[in-house]
Scaffold this active site. Structure first.
Site, mmCIF file in Angstrom:
data_model
loop_
_atom_site.group_PDB
_atom_site.id
_atom_site.type_symbol
_atom_site.label_atom_id
_atom_site.label_comp_id
_atom_site.label_asym_id
_atom_site.label_seq_id
_atom_site.Cartn_x
_atom_site.Cartn_y
_atom_site.Cartn_z
ATOM 1 N N ARG A 100 0.879 -1.279 0.137
ATOM 2 C CA ARG A 100 -0.055 -0.114 -0.096
ATOM 3 C C ARG A 100 0.782 1.438 -0.101
ATOM 4 N NH1 ARG A 100 -5.100 1.714 -0.925
ATOM 5 N NH2 ARG A 100 -6.000 3.014 0.738
ATOM 6 N N THR A 373 -9.648 0.705 -9.365
ATOM 7 C CA THR A 373 -8.717 -0.321 -9.009
ATOM 8 C C THR A 373 -8.845 -1.740 -9.657
ATOM 9 O OG1 THR A 373 -9.261 0.333 -6.765
ATOM 10 C CG2 THR A 373 -8.358 -1.654 -6.735
ATOM 11 N N ASP A 415 -7.939 8.339 0.589
ATOM 12 C CA ASP A 415 -8.628 7.267 1.090
ATOM 13 C C ASP A 415 -8.265 7.543 2.756
ATOM 14 O OD1 ASP A 415 -9.709 5.615 -0.617
ATOM 15 O OD2 ASP A 415 -8.118 4.249 -0.935
ATOM 16 N N SER A 444 -7.736 1.023 3.642
ATOM 17 C CA SER A 444 -8.434 0.547 2.197
ATOM 18 C C SER A 444 -9.647 -0.270 2.307
ATOM 19 C CB SER A 444 -7.315 -0.190 1.595
ATOM 20 O OG SER A 444 -7.601 -0.770 0.405
ATOM 21 N N SER A 445 -10.228 -0.428 1.287
ATOM 22 C CA SER A 445 -11.197 -1.250 1.212
ATOM 23 C C SER A 445 -10.899 -2.563 0.447
ATOM 24 C CB SER A 445 -12.563 -0.809 0.560
ATOM 25 O OG SER A 445 -13.117 0.135 1.353
ATOM 26 N N GLY A 464 -13.891 -1.614 -6.990
ATOM 27 C CA GLY A 464 -15.068 -1.114 -6.522
ATOM 28 C C GLY A 464 -15.357 -0.367 -5.429
ATOM 29 N N GLY A 465 -14.019 0.451 -4.771
ATOM 30 C CA GLY A 465 -14.119 1.334 -3.944
ATOM 31 C C GLY A 465 -14.751 0.609 -2.581
HETATM 32 N N1 GLY Z 1 -8.348 2.990 -3.327
HETATM 33 C C1 GLY Z 1 -9.338 2.140 -2.814
HETATM 34 C C2 GLY Z 1 -9.163 1.426 -1.728
HETATM 35 O O1 GLY Z 1 -8.021 1.019 -1.224
HETATM 36 O O2 GLY Z 1 -9.975 1.141 -1.039
#
Ligand code: GLY
Length: 564
Positions: A100, A373, A415, A444-445, A464-465
């Site tokens: 990340r 993503t 984020d 993050s998701s 998908g955020g």
């Molecule tokens: N940038 C989308 C996530 O990391 O959730």
């Protein structure tokens, strides 16, 4: 509901866990074929090419991620980061490589606020100030050096060729560039590569990236030193700073991936192995499964199943906002959140006949997120597994390319929670745990996940955020229920993220009677015409000695799942 059932199921789950441990010994059977499913056919083909050349799933992951970074710049790339969930067949080692992005050291908690203390969305979404220090290059080096069989340069070769010779601008590249043309136009280097006369290129236009090819060759030749030090680092930092960014060469030199123990939870007779913080995905997924574990979910009516899913999602996303952040900086109360008693407490607050208004739980404001993503899934013939979810955040990231490097930077800084309670681009809010901080990773998701049952192993994930977590949940439920890879990726989706207090539904997810019944219970159902996500799944059915793979039909003809 039979009160003894959850206890029995828990005991069964523990037994299944022991069984899985023994199944992951050297005696375990091997898959008859290898499966790769990714968001782009060029990437899937590159992965199989590397397997055919003697590489393993981890070498293939380097090749797939690298090609995606070249041909799917709207979703991931060398200027971004992500999570690689790995399972090595030879010793059962399961680990998440956290690549990340990190905030630069000059980042400050209030850097995205104006003089009135209000968050300025553009600052954390557009241009170099929005960019964290990239992790993907270091992630690929780490995979090649620690888990692969082939030299890094060999696994990067397909990507370098595509950068140098070009790829045809495709349907998905085109669909997503529409959101970012104006911002890309402000970065001369990005505009030169991705725009034609200031506009989106026609589908089929060849996109050639000679600067990126050169940068990737430096990475191939020198490993981390080819990206995080020397000429490439110097040029990136100069470009970033000239355009108002705050990176330093030291930020790049200091970047390291982190190996983290995956989050493991149990649902029915399946072990769910998924992403720990700084992903919120694993904790939220585990919370939802833990809640469902207290019901005989699979025997309930579709109405009650949907009601419980929504209520579980609501509670998991609430906790996400309050508790989760970078575990290297904040104390994430994972043990508490995953404890069966905590889930029992959450269950006690759920009525089976009524929706719980989100306002009855401490409040935040949100709006739905979009698609960006990327995710790919791999199972090789040795039984090695890779689930990788990679990102530049919004389509085409920050839309800023560092001149002369070909590196399109992420906007992952969005984020972070720029201001407690103020939603980010996905409508997600957070509190102090996810405040901006120097050297910190934004929450993050992304939820790359393995499912391991008595007869079946599956690798699953999606972009998908904020909706990633609920998509993986629904896909996992389908697979645990015996559905195929194709069933899992095609399943119509529902999503609730606590605030706004509404259930988004894809076409076909809930019929009119179901919507009416949920509304009667107090749910606000908001049917969508559009769909979301881009899921890629590989399944190994050990009992049938069969490998199957599927790519999301929502991007038909773009992604590719192939078993060889
Ligand atoms: N940038 C989308 C996530 O990391 O959730």
């Amino acid at each position: 509901m039979n009160p003894t059932t959850p206890a029995l199921r828990y005991a069964f789950a523990l037994l299944a866990c022991l069984w899985i441990g023994s199944a992951w010994s050297n005696e375990a059977p091997k898959p008859p074929k290898a499966g790769i499913a990714s968001a782009n056919l060029l990437a899937t083909d590159a992965g199989h090419q590397i397997l055919a050349a003697g590489g393993n799933a981890f070498d293939a992951a380097v090749a797939v991620a690298a090609v995606l970074g070249v041909v799917e710049p709207e979703s991931s790339g060398f200027g971004g980061g992500g999570f690689f969930l790995l399972r090595r067949a030879s010793d059962g080692k399961t680990v998440m490589v956290d690549a990340r992005e990190k905030a630069p050291m000059a980042a400050t908690r209030d850097m995205y606020l104006d003089e009135n203390g209000e968050a300025v969305a553009g600052r954390s979404r557009n241009g170099p100030l929005a960019a964290g220090i990239p992790g993907q290059p270091a992630g690929l080096v780490h995979l090649a050096e620690n888990y692969g069989r082939l030299p890094l340069a060999q696994s990067l070769a397909p990507a370098i060729k595509l950068a140098a010779e070009g790829f045809p601008f495709g349907k998905k590249n085109h669909a997503l560039i529409g959101f970012r043309v104006d911002i890309l136009a402000q970065s001369p280097a990005a505009a030169a590569v991705f725009l034609r006369d200031g506009q989106a290129p026609e589908i089929g236009t060849m996109i050639v990236q000679p600067d990126l090819a050169r940068t990737l060759q430096a990475l191939a030749d020198q490993g981390n030193a080819g990206f995080y030090a020397g000429e490439v680092a110097k040029t990136m930092v100069a470009g970033v700073r000239a355009a108002g960014g705050i990176w330093t060469e030291q930020d790049l030199a200091d970047y390291r991936v982190v190996e983290r123990a995956p989050m493991v939870t149990q649902y029915q007779d399946y072990q769910v192995i998924t992403a720990p913080p700084p992903s919120s995905g694993g904790v939220a997924l585990a919370t939802i499964f833990n809640i469902l574990n207290g019901y005989e979910y699979e025997n309930l009516s579709p109405l009650l199943q949907n009601h419980l899913l929504i209520e579980a999602m609501r509670r998991a996303y609430r906790d996400r906002a309050i508790y989760l952040g970078d575990p290297d900086f904040v104390q994430v109360p994972t043990e508490m959140l995953l404890h069966p008693h905590y889930a029992a407490g959450l269950r006690a607050s759920i009525r089976l006949d009524r929706a719980t208004p989100s306002d009855a739980l401490p409040g935040i404001e949100t709006e739905p997120g979009g698609t960006d993503t990327t995710h790919f899934s791999i199972i090789d013939r040795d039984g090695n597994l890779v689930a990788a979810t990679l990102s530049v955040n919004l389509p085409y990231g920050s839309a800023f390319m560092a001149p002369d490097t070909g590196i399109l930077l992420n906007n992952e800084m969005d984020d972070f929670s720029a201001k407690a309670g103020t939603p980010n681009a996905y409508g997600l809010v957070g509190e102090d745990a996810n405040a901006v901080g120097p050297g910190k990773r934004p929450l993050s998701s992304m939820t790359p996940t393995f499912l391991v049952g008595p007869d079946r192993t599956a690798v699953i994930g999606t972009p998908g955020g904020s909706r990633i977590i609920t998509m993986v949940l629904l896909g996992a439920l389908t697979l645990i229920d015996g559905g195929s890879a194709a069933d899992a990726v095609a399943r119509p989706r529902i999503h609730h993220q606590y605030k706004p207090d509404a259930v988004s539904t894809e076409p076909g997810a809930i019929d009119a009677d179901g919507v009416a019944a949920l509304s009667e219970m107090g749910h606000v159902v908001s049917p969508n015409e559009r769909t979301w996500g881009n899921m890629h799944v590989v399944v190994w059915d050990r009992a049938d000695d069969r490998v199957d793979a599927a790519s999301d039909p929502r991007w038909e003809g773009v992604g590719k799942a192939e078993v060889k």
